[in-house]
Each structure stands twice: as structure tokens, then as C-alpha cells.
Design an enzyme around this catalytic site. Structure first.
Site, PDB file in Angstrom:
ATOM      1  N   ALA A 197      24.078  59.885  17.350  1.00  0.00           N
ATOM      2  CA  ALA A 197      24.246  61.070  18.185  1.00  0.00           C
ATOM      3  C   ALA A 197      25.126  62.115  17.501  1.00  0.00           C
ATOM      4  O   ALA A 197      25.976  61.779  16.673  1.00  0.00           O
ATOM      5  CB  ALA A 197      24.837  60.672  19.535  1.00  0.00           C
ATOM      6  N   PHE A 199      27.813  65.671  17.490  1.00  0.00           N
ATOM      7  CA  PHE A 199      29.074  66.030  18.147  1.00  0.00           C
ATOM      8  C   PHE A 199      28.872  67.036  19.274  1.00  0.00           C
ATOM      9  O   PHE A 199      29.709  67.139  20.172  1.00  0.00           O
ATOM     10  CB  PHE A 199      30.061  66.631  17.126  1.00  0.00           C
ATOM     11  CG  PHE A 199      29.704  68.040  16.682  1.00  0.00           C
ATOM     12  CD1 PHE A 199      30.074  69.144  17.430  1.00  0.00           C
ATOM     13  CD2 PHE A 199      28.984  68.253  15.522  1.00  0.00           C
ATOM     14  CE1 PHE A 199      29.733  70.435  17.031  1.00  0.00           C
ATOM     15  CE2 PHE A 199      28.631  69.528  15.112  1.00  0.00           C
ATOM     16  CZ  PHE A 199      29.006  70.621  15.877  1.00  0.00           C
ATOM     17  N   LYS A 223      25.569  54.875  17.888  1.00  0.00           N
ATOM     18  CA  LYS A 223      26.675  55.382  17.080  1.00  0.00           C
ATOM     19  C   LYS A 223      26.926  56.840  17.447  1.00  0.00           C
ATOM     20  O   LYS A 223      26.160  57.731  17.091  1.00  0.00           O
ATOM     21  CB  LYS A 223      26.377  55.296  15.574  1.00  0.00           C
ATOM     22  CG  LYS A 223      27.653  55.547  14.731  1.00  0.00           C
ATOM     23  CD  LYS A 223      27.360  56.138  13.374  1.00  0.00           C
ATOM     24  CE  LYS A 223      27.173  57.609  13.398  1.00  0.00           C
ATOM     25  NZ  LYS A 223      28.407  58.402  13.731  1.00  0.00           N
ATOM     26  N   GLU A 226      31.527  60.702  14.935  1.00  0.00           N
ATOM     27  CA  GLU A 226      32.923  60.339  14.690  1.00  0.00           C
ATOM     28  C   GLU A 226      33.886  61.415  15.198  1.00  0.00           C
ATOM     29  O   GLU A 226      35.081  61.167  15.344  1.00  0.00           O
ATOM     30  CB  GLU A 226      33.149  60.084  13.203  1.00  0.00           C
ATOM     31  CG  GLU A 226      32.946  61.279  12.290  1.00  0.00           C
ATOM     32  CD  GLU A 226      31.502  61.490  11.887  1.00  0.00           C
ATOM     33  OE1 GLU A 226      31.263  62.269  10.943  1.00  0.00           O
ATOM     34  OE2 GLU A 226      30.596  60.908  12.529  1.00  0.00           O
ATOM     35  N   SER A 276      21.782  67.737  11.991  1.00  0.00           N
ATOM     36  CA  SER A 276      21.408  68.757  11.003  1.00  0.00           C
ATOM     37  C   SER A 276      20.163  68.358  10.223  1.00  0.00           C
ATOM     38  O   SER A 276      19.771  67.188  10.188  1.00  0.00           O
ATOM     39  CB  SER A 276      22.563  68.978  10.025  1.00  0.00           C
ATOM     40  OG  SER A 276      22.710  67.842   9.181  1.00  0.00           O
ATOM     41  N   CYS A 332      21.527  73.294  19.544  1.00  0.00           N
ATOM     42  CA  CYS A 332      20.298  73.417  18.757  1.00  0.00           C
ATOM     43  C   CYS A 332      19.294  74.332  19.431  1.00  0.00           C
ATOM     44  O   CYS A 332      18.299  74.725  18.818  1.00  0.00           O
ATOM     45  CB  CYS A 332      19.681  72.040  18.509  1.00  0.00           C
ATOM     46  SG  CYS A 332      19.111  71.213  20.012  1.00  0.00           S
ATOM     47  N   GLU A 441      21.232  78.454   9.483  1.00  0.00           N
ATOM     48  CA  GLU A 441      21.621  78.011  10.818  1.00  0.00           C
ATOM     49  C   GLU A 441      23.153  77.984  10.836  1.00  0.00           C
ATOM     50  O   GLU A 441      23.779  77.072  10.293  1.00  0.00           O
ATOM     51  CB  GLU A 441      21.066  76.628  11.150  1.00  0.00           C
ATOM     52  CG  GLU A 441      21.388  76.234  12.580  1.00  0.00           C
ATOM     53  CD  GLU A 441      21.040  74.793  12.924  1.00  0.00           C
ATOM     54  OE1 GLU A 441      20.905  74.496  14.126  1.00  0.00           O
ATOM     55  OE2 GLU A 441      20.922  73.964  12.010  1.00  0.00           O
TER      56      GLU A 441
END
Length: 559
Positions: A197, A199, A223, A226, A276, A332, A441
Site C-alpha cells: 500500500a 502513503f 505491507k 513505511e 508510483s 492519483c 507527475e
């Protein structure tokens, strides 16, 4: 009540968010150590929080408050084994727990699986529960509390959709293909699946992934980013407390090494990813080479077309500002390009009004109630965005509103960038647009504006862009809207809707360079991703001595 008191203190500026970031009683996933200022984030494996292995202490990743850049906690790399013991890595433990739980969970009746998720959805409906998740999202991600609450709500809607998954798992059948011969197809789960996943949506994206995987009978290893681990920890612990069997859902932390461990683990059957293009292309490539089914939603450059002479001006301006600058542009599906259709002289007024609307937005800490735009996730993200803004100006663009250098009182070290508007003026639709404000982007509150004479020009430019996540048109002309929706290539189209993210009855249908893999998230496509077809052909002759086949190719239905 402790949560509400904490929120009130933050909103009144009596204490900073960072000072309230680590409360042992309220965050059981945080492991505290004597003489250590900041805790470690634990993993959630086999139904309980597990501290990171001692051997991972030198490989911890800083989790920071983006409003202050103060360290909140340290995130372990779960793929690393503790060399001082024979204990497997946290990643290996999580996958093993999921594998062990799979036989029982996959054979649990679908209505029982749905029932647990129904209780989960009911629990997430409680405002105090959503506020607790939103608190950790705002603390670690920086988005406003209102936006964080929306993050949780849009994920909750996918949980609700997963409670009726049985309808979408139904197979097909056809009887009497030959005398006594029937065929039935079933949709069956894959096994252990994993999710990676991002942030920017710490609750919504994990809830896109895990609930549907569990409802269809799979077990799961998640996961989180972080940078924003806590929302996933809360979501998993809630579901465990509601009766989900141990090992069915596990959460491990880490970065690149942990991702590689998931991609190459032989027991993982499918990988879901949002993030990304660089990371997503790598994950799709490596995961596919290792025999895994992969769905990956990647980057975007979403275009909005405005027919200046017939769009509802006031509502369109407000919609553009919200879609471009909300969540600090870290979506996004953010609108990052506006194409004005008409005369250049007329576009001047439109751009001025967008700038004035953007100036009304307040930049600041997400816990403050009147803030509209929070910080970017990291100093590196802010520096990159500012660099692209400068490069675009150097290459001839006009900066109509410059958000660089934004300083927020009390949060001077935060990663703040104010709303920014870059004007490329009139462009030639027959030539490629090379300005970095258009080609990159930026993932920040930066809006690029350009003007073209006709709707055909706007469609051509939008279709020439490599991305295909979403787009929108603002017009009161049904003919223009119909032409646009049929000729545009992007996978998700809004007509007077700035961010056309489908509700979970449908699927998220980005295309072109915005996706890798061919099966979309949630909806019927999501069910198809987490299941595979098994076909059973049976021959029951109501007589002895029936013909059950010989050495030649069987041919059926000839009589």
C-alpha cells in the site's frame, strides 16, 4: 475520550502533534524500550502484535511527522532475519501464518466470511473509530482530519461491498452436454495473497485490498507504507478483535527488501500494489516473473477540460481548486492539468479566478480545523516539487501563483508547499508539450493550465498523454459531453465531476500507463482477481455398462 481530548489539545495549538505521537496505552503496535526516545512499530502476525527482531534494529526506517519533520517511530525491515537466533524473519512468519490459516478459512462458508466483514463494516461506521484511524493518518501523512475521515469512509464502502461477495463468486453450469454429462464452473480462492500500500491513502487502499481478498476465501499479508504504518495496524487489530481467525490477516512493515521478499516468496499467489510508476513497473515485472498474479495502479496526470463559454463558472472554479489542491495534490486522481477551450483572451479571466480561489485555501497542520492543505509527505517530495516548478518557469511557463516558501507558524520545519498555478498559455495540439510542469507527475498542490481553441484539440492533447487514470469535462452541453466521453481514452471519465472515482459497485478502471496487469481493483474485477475458475465435468449414467470414453478424443453432444 482520551482520543477526543488529544484532538482538542492539538486543535487549540496547546501542544504539537509530534509530542502526542506515541502513547503506549493507545497504540499497542508501538514497542517502547528503556532509554529510547522513539518506539519501534511492531508487526501484526498470527493474531497479535510482534516486536521486530533484534537483528533488524540497525535497519530501521524513520517514520516522521510531515508537519514538523520530527521522528515519530522507527519501522523495521521485516525481511531481515535475526542472526542471533534460528527464528525466521517476520516476513516468513507472516506468510507461514497465512498459509497455515488458509485451509480452514477457505473452507469457511462464504456467508460466514461475509458476516465477519458485515460486523467490521458496522464497527467502522462508529465515528469514534473512524476518528481514531483518521488521527493516525493525519499525524503520519499530514492530510487534514476531514480528508483523513474521507480516506477511511471510502475504504469502508469497499468493506460494505465485500459483504455481498457471494453474488459475484457464483460460477456457471450447463447440464446434459451429452447423456448424463454435466459441467459446473466454480470461482475458488487463490491462497495467500499480499498487498503493498502507498502513503497517500493509509486506510482506503488497504481496505481496497484485504477485505475483498478475505471475503473470497484467501488469507493475506499486507505491507503498508513505511511512512504511514499505523492505520493498517489499527484496521488489522480491529478485525482480529471482531473474531477473524489468527493468521488470516497479517501486517508486516518494511521497505524495498520486504517488497522483494513478498515478490519472490513461493507461497504468495497474488500481489496488489498502488504507487508510483517506477515501483509499480518493477513490482509487476518481478512478481510476474515469479509466477504471481499482479494488479498494480500506478501514476497519473489527470486532465480536466473546461468549455469556457458554457461551463457553470463558479461551481467549476471551486471544483477545480478542490480537486487540484486537496490532500496537497497527493492523490492519483488529483486534477493536475486544466485545458481551457476557447479564446486565449477569455482564458485570462478563468485563470485569474482559479488563482483567487486557490488563495483562499489555508496551508497548515492537518489537525487545525480551518486548514485546507496539509504538508507534503517528506522534505524530498517538497524539494522535488519546488525544483519542477522552477524548471517549468525556466522553460517558459508563467507562474501565476507560487506556493513555494510557505511557512506555517508553529510548524516552521514542515514540508509545506502552497497551491501553485503554472500557466503554459496557448499550446499547439499538434506538437508535444515538453514543459516539466506538464510531463512530470508532481504529486503536489501544483496545477498546470493551458488553452486550446477547440474541444477536438483538448481531446487530442488528453489522449496523447501516456497516463490514463482519469479525466473530466465541465460543460452544460450534452453534445460536447457525449463527444468527450466516447472519444477520450482515459479509463475513468467525469462529466461535471472533478474526481470520478467509481463507487465499489463498479471497479477502479484506470488504463494506459496508469496500470499494470489487466484486472482492476474492487468490484466484479476485484473478485475475479482474487479467485480462479475451477471447472468440473461429471458423468452420471443411470445404467450399468455406460460408455465412459476410450482411446480416441472424446466428442460429446452428438446425440
Amino acid at each position: 475520550m482520551m482520543l477526543l481530548a488529544r484532538l482538542r489539545s492539538i486543535r487549540s495549538n496547546k501542544i504539537t502533534a509530534a509530542a502526542l505521537s506515541t502513547q503506549p496505552n493507545n497504540a499497542p503496535w508501538l514497542q517502547y524500550y528503556p532509554n529510547h526516545k522513539h518506539p519501534d512499530v511492531m508487526n501484526f502476525i498470527n493474531g497479535s502484535f510482534q516486536p521486530p527482531a533484534i537483528g533488524t534494529c540497525t535497519d530501521r526506517i524513520e517514520c516522521r511527522d510531515p508537519s514538523t519533520n520530527e521522528v515519530l517511530s522507527y519501522v523495521p525491515e521485516s525481511s531481515i532475519k535475526d542472526d542471533t537466533t534460528t527464528t525466521p524473519s517476520a516476513l516468513e512468519q507472516a506468510v507461514a501464518a497465512a498459509k497455515d490459516a488458509y485451509p480452514s478459512w477457505s473452507s469457511t462458508p462464504v456467508q460466514s466470511r461475509q458476516r465477519i466483514l458485515l460486523e467490521y463494516a458496522h464497527f467502522l461506521h462508529k465515528k469514534e473509530v473512524r476518528e481514531e484511524i483518521a488521527y493516525w493518518i493525519t499525524l503520519e501523512n499530514g492530510k487534514t482530519m476531514a480528508d483523513a475521515m474521507g480516506d477511511v469512509w471510502r475504504g469502508l464502502e469497499v468493506v460494505e461491498a465485500a459483504t455481498r461477495v457471494g453474488n459475484d463468486m457464483m460460477g456457471d453450469s450447463l447440464q446434459n452436454l451429452s447423456s448424463g454429462l454435466d459441467t459446473i464452473s466454480y470461482r475458488v480462492p487463490l491462497g495467500v495473497c499480499a498487498g503493498i500500500a502507498p502513503f497517500n491513502f493509509p486506510a482506503m487502499i488497504p481496505l481496497w485490498m484485504a477485505p475483498l481478498a478475505l471475503a473470497t476465501g484467501n488469507t493475506y499479508v499486507l505491507k503498508p507504507s513505511e511512512k504511514t504504518p499505523s492505520a493498517s495496524m489499527l484496521l488489522a487489530s480491529y478485525l482480529n478483535d471482531l473474531g477473524l481467525p489468527p493468521g488470516v490477516l497479517n501486517v508486516i512493515n518494511g521497505s524495498h527488501d520486504t517488497v522483494d521478499g513478498l515478490l519472490t516468496h513461493p507461497d504468495i499467489k497474488a500481489i496488489s500494489f498502488v504507487g508510483s510508476n517506477k515501483a509499480g513497473e518493477y513490482i509487476h515485472d518481478v512478481g510476474s516473473k515469479n509466477g504471481k498474479r499482479v494488479q498494480a495502479n500506478l501514476g497519473a496526470k489527470n486532465h480536466a477540460t473546461i468549455i469556457m463559454n458554457d461551463a457553470d463558472r463558479a461551481s467549476t472554479i471551486k471544483a477545480i481548486a478542490g480537486a487540484a489542491f486537496g490532500a496537497a495534490g497527493q492523490r492519483c486522481m488529483a486534477l493536475s492539468v486544466v485545458i481551457l477551450v476557447g479564446e486565449l483572451s477569455e482564458s485570462e479571466g478563468w485563470v485569474n479566478e482559479v488563482v483567487e480561489e486557490a488563495k483562499k485555501l489555508k496551508v497548515g497542520n492537518g489537525f487545525q480545523e480551518d486548514v485546507d492543505v496539509g504538508p507534503l509527505i517528506s522534505k524530498e517530495a517538497a524539494d522535488r516539487a519546488e525544483s519542477i516548478i522552477q524548471s517549468s518557469i525556466d522553460e517558459g511557463a508563467t507562474c501565476r501563483l507560487d506556493g513555494r516558501g510557505a511557512v506555517v507558524d508553529g510548524f516552521e520545519d514542515g514540508n509545506f508547499l502552497g497551491p501553485t498555478v503554472i500557466d503554459l498559455n496557448c499550446v499547439n495540439p499538434n506538437e508535444p508539450i515538453t514543459n516539466p510542469a506538464y510531463t512530470e507527475e508532481i504529486f503536489a498542490p501544483v496545477l498546470t493550465v493551458l488553452t486550446v481553441p477547440t474541444l477536438d484539440d483538448a481531446i487530442k492533447i488528453t489522449n496523447s498523454n501516456p497516463y490514463g487514470n482519469g479525466c473530466a469535462i465541465f460543460t452544460s452541453s450534452g453534445a460536447a459531453a457525449r463527444k468527450y466521453q466516447f472519444e477520450i481514452e482515459a479509463g475513468q471519465v467525469g462529466i461535471n465531476v472533478p474526481i470520478p472515482v467509481p463507487l465499489p459497485f463498479f471497479s477502479f478502471t484506470g488504463n494506459k500507463a496508469s496500470i499494470r496487469g489487466d484486472v482492476n481493483f474492487y468490484g466484479k474485477s476485484g473478485v475475479n482477481f482474487f479467485t480462479q475458475l475451477k471447472t468440473v465435468t461429471s458423468n452420471w449414467q443411470y445404467q450399468e455398462g455406460a460408455d465412459l470414453g476410450g482411446v480416441t478424443m472424446p466428442v460429446v453432444g452428438t446425440k
